[in-house]
Write an enzyme that holds these catalytic residues in place. Structure first.
Site, PDB file in Angstrom:
ATOM      1  N   ASP A   1      -4.355   1.068  -9.211  1.00 41.39           N
ATOM      2  CA  ASP A   1      -5.790   0.826  -9.391  1.00 41.39           C
ATOM      3  C   ASP A   1      -6.148   0.642 -10.865  1.00 41.39           C
ATOM      4  OD1 ASP A   1      -5.570   1.411  -6.750  1.00 41.39           O
ATOM      5  OD2 ASP A   1      -6.718   3.267  -6.814  1.00 41.39           O
TER       6      ASP A   1
ATOM      7  N   SER B   1     -11.611   1.246  -5.527  1.00 40.71           N
ATOM      8  CA  SER B   1     -11.277   1.871  -6.815  1.00 40.71           C
ATOM      9  C   SER B   1     -12.416   1.930  -7.806  1.00 40.71           C
ATOM     10  CB  SER B   1     -10.100   1.160  -7.475  1.00 40.71           C
ATOM     11  OG  SER B   1      -9.012   1.191  -6.638  1.00 40.71           O
ATOM     12  N   SER B   2     -13.546   2.423  -7.354  1.00 41.96           N
ATOM     13  CA  SER B   2     -14.640   2.633  -8.296  1.00 41.96           C
ATOM     14  C   SER B   2     -14.235   3.646  -9.366  1.00 41.96           C
ATOM     15  CB  SER B   2     -15.890   3.111  -7.555  1.00 41.96           C
ATOM     16  OG  SER B   2     -15.560   4.166  -6.683  1.00 41.96           O
ATOM     17  N   SER B   3     -13.405   4.616  -9.000  1.00 45.29           N
ATOM     18  CA  SER B   3     -13.048   5.635  -9.996  1.00 45.29           C
ATOM     19  C   SER B   3     -12.132   5.054 -11.074  1.00 45.29           C
ATOM     20  CB  SER B   3     -12.443   6.871  -9.341  1.00 45.29           C
ATOM     21  OG  SER B   3     -11.335   6.532  -8.564  1.00 45.29           O
TER      22      SER B   3
ATOM     23  N   GLY C   1     -12.692   2.204  -0.999  1.00 48.24           N
ATOM     24  CA  GLY C   1     -11.281   1.866  -1.219  1.00 48.24           C
ATOM     25  C   GLY C   1     -11.110   0.727  -2.203  1.00 48.24           C
TER      26      GLY C   1
ATOM     27  N   THR D   1       2.873   2.118  -2.073  1.00 51.79           N
ATOM     28  CA  THR D   1       4.183   1.820  -2.655  1.00 51.79           C
ATOM     29  C   THR D   1       4.212   2.174  -4.139  1.00 51.79           C
ATOM     30  OG1 THR D   1       3.350  -0.416  -2.859  1.00 51.79           O
ATOM     31  CG2 THR D   1       4.925  -0.026  -1.094  1.00 51.79           C
ATOM     32  N   ASP D   2       3.024   2.278  -4.766  1.00 51.69           N
ATOM     33  CA  ASP D   2       3.049   2.438  -6.232  1.00 51.69           C
ATOM     34  C   ASP D   2       3.715   3.741  -6.659  1.00 51.69           C
ATOM     35  OD1 ASP D   2       0.787   3.915  -5.415  1.00 51.69           O
ATOM     36  OD2 ASP D   2      -0.564   3.058  -6.921  1.00 51.69           O
TER      37      ASP D   2
ATOM     38  N   GLU E   1       0.840  -1.204   0.000  1.00 50.06           N
ATOM     39  CA  GLU E   1       0.000   0.000   0.000  1.00 50.06           C
ATOM     40  C   GLU E   1       0.874   1.252   0.000  1.00 50.06           C
ATOM     41  OE1 GLU E   1      -3.029  -0.271  -1.194  1.00 50.06           O
ATOM     42  OE2 GLU E   1      -3.644  -1.621   0.395  1.00 50.06           O
TER      43      GLU E   1
HETATM   44  C1  GLA Z   1      -5.190   4.718  -3.897  1.00 52.67           C
HETATM   45  C2  GLA Z   1      -4.400   5.154  -5.123  1.00 52.67           C
HETATM   46  C3  GLA Z   1      -3.357   4.110  -5.518  1.00 52.67           C
HETATM   47  C4  GLA Z   1      -2.512   3.679  -4.337  1.00 52.67           C
HETATM   48  C5  GLA Z   1      -3.388   3.355  -3.126  1.00 52.67           C
HETATM   49  C6  GLA Z   1      -2.590   3.091  -1.896  1.00 52.67           C
HETATM   50  O1  GLA Z   1      -5.985   3.614  -4.193  1.00 52.67           O
HETATM   51  O2  GLA Z   1      -5.247   5.403  -6.206  1.00 52.67           O
HETATM   52  O3  GLA Z   1      -2.561   4.595  -6.569  1.00 52.67           O
HETATM   53  O4  GLA Z   1      -1.554   4.647  -4.024  1.00 52.67           O
HETATM   54  O5  GLA Z   1      -4.309   4.399  -2.831  1.00 52.67           O
HETATM   55  O6  GLA Z   1      -1.830   1.936  -2.034  1.00 52.67           O
END
Ligand code: GLA
Length: 388
Positions: A173, A126-128, A124, A36-37, A34
């Protein structure tokens, strides 16, 4: 997944009676890795069986978009050449991704779109990103002969967040939504963009999400502050070591972090410390999965929660409470999932503990907060696709 007819009947009703093409893209879970991206590290997501479905049809105009959000019963029309774009936040995703696909060579013209979703908003999951990749996929198909690559669609989705929605997110995401594969998690190296599919069938365990229903909202939020902290630490390390090349925290060692501790201050130090630890944990989880050692995987998940809560400070009372309940029930692993500030915990639970854990979590959460958490059993599904 919802039914195509559900979306199609609304599309027909709200526009001119004609049908278009229907596309779907999923939300995602993330086992570990988390924040880390955007630090050039590793992530371990998978697509889910819930997402966004959209019907899209070119409407013959140069740049008029007519958009209908089925769940919100809201209609917004806008022009692609209007520099301000629409105000409604859901419509900004459509506007943003259309312009980003244009930038990548797709000659997008006016279109009609109706969409609906079954991935919970603000949980959390990632609907977007599901929305962005669904529309990117559709516009690429309708106007671009599918010439834009999957990776470019991922980047178009991320750029939509950065340029039109105020979230400086990483690529996890959108990557998971575009590349997802049923039954598989994916380990992605966010620096090189190499990834591998990891069949995930933990014998005797299951993954379940507990949604606190505290809405997380990343736009204009502390999410961007966290990213700034990480970048600030990298800048200081680079200044101390002009001979090296430090692009992200991925390039930095524990010793180098300690060297700049006093100058960057405790807050930034703790945030970077979390990221370095998380980078190592993803790799440890991969090894543990290869050995079928789910107890080890779970241990890492608890460590991640601790770090996200105490050092990265993206938890909230309700998520910490759900994590405590998991621990007390002997759940193998549990942690906040996604950006934080609300949303879900992801839990790796032994089959024999599942029922008592869920019952206890519902009861105690309800006693404390006046409502039960929502429960989503994780089914790992496919990425973006055309349905008809
Ligand atoms: C959100 C962001 C991702 C990532 C996560 C945390 O989902 O869109 O890019 O940074 O938070 O891991």
């Amino acid at each position: 997944m919802m039914e195509i007819d559900f979306v199609r009947s609304r599309f027909i009703k709200h526009f001119d009676g004609k049908t278009g093409n229907v596309y779907a893209s999923p939300g995602r879970i993330n086992l570990i890795g988390e924040h880390t991206d955007y630090n050039g590290g590793f992530v371990f997501p998978g697509a889910v069986d819930k997402g966004i479905m959209a019907e899209i049809r070119a409407n013959g105009t140069e740049d008029t978009v007519m958009a209908y959000a089925i769940d919100l019963k809201d209609r917004v029309d806008f022009h692609l050449d209007d520099p301000a774009g629409p105000r409604a936040s859901w419509a900004r995703y459509i506007y943003g991704i259309a312009l980003e696909m244009k930038k990548r060579g797709v000659p997008v013209k006016g279109f009609n779109i109706a969409f609906a979703g079954d991935v919970p908003l603000g949980a959390g999951m990632s609907s977007s990103a599901a929305m962005e990749s669904c529309i990117a996929f559709g516009l690429n198909d309708i106007f671009g002969d599918n010439k834009v690559s999957q990776w470019d669609m991922v980047l178009a989705g991320q750029a939509t967040e950065h340029n039109y929605c105020g979230v400086n997110c990483g690529i996890m995401d959108q990557f998971a939504s575009v590349f997802g594969k049923a039954g598989c998690l994916m380990r992605l190296d966010c620096r090189s963009r190499e990834f591998e599919y990891f069949p995930f069938k933990p014998d005797g365990y299951r993954l379940v999400l507990l949604d606190s229903v505290v809405k997380h909202q990343l736009a204009g939020s502390p999410y961007n502050d966290r990213r700034n902290s990480c970048e600030n630490v990298v800048k200081h390390i680079q200044a101390k070591h002009p001979e090296g090349k430090f692009e992200t925290l991925r390039d930095c060692t524990w010793e180098q972090l300690d060297e700049v501790r006093a100058e960057v201050g405790e807050e930034d130090y703790k945030r970077a410390k979390f990221v370095l630890g998380e980078k190592d944990r993803v790799l440890a989880v991969c090894d543990a999965l290869n050995e079928g050692d789910y107890e080890k995987v779970g241990e890492m998940m608890y460590q991640t929660h601790e770090g996200l809560s105490k050092d990265y400070e993206v938890s909230c009372e309700e998520l910490d409470f759900l994590n405590d309940i998991a621990k007390e029930n002997g759940v193998t692993g549990s942690r906040i999932m996604g950006g934080g500030f609300g949303g879900c915990t992801i839990n790796l639970v032994r089959n024999d503990l599942y029922r008592t854990f869920i019952a206890d979590a519902k009861k105690r959460f309800n006693e404390k907060y006046g409502h039960e958490p929502k429960v989503y059993d994780v089914v790992i599904g496919d990425g973006s696709r055309k349905l008809c």
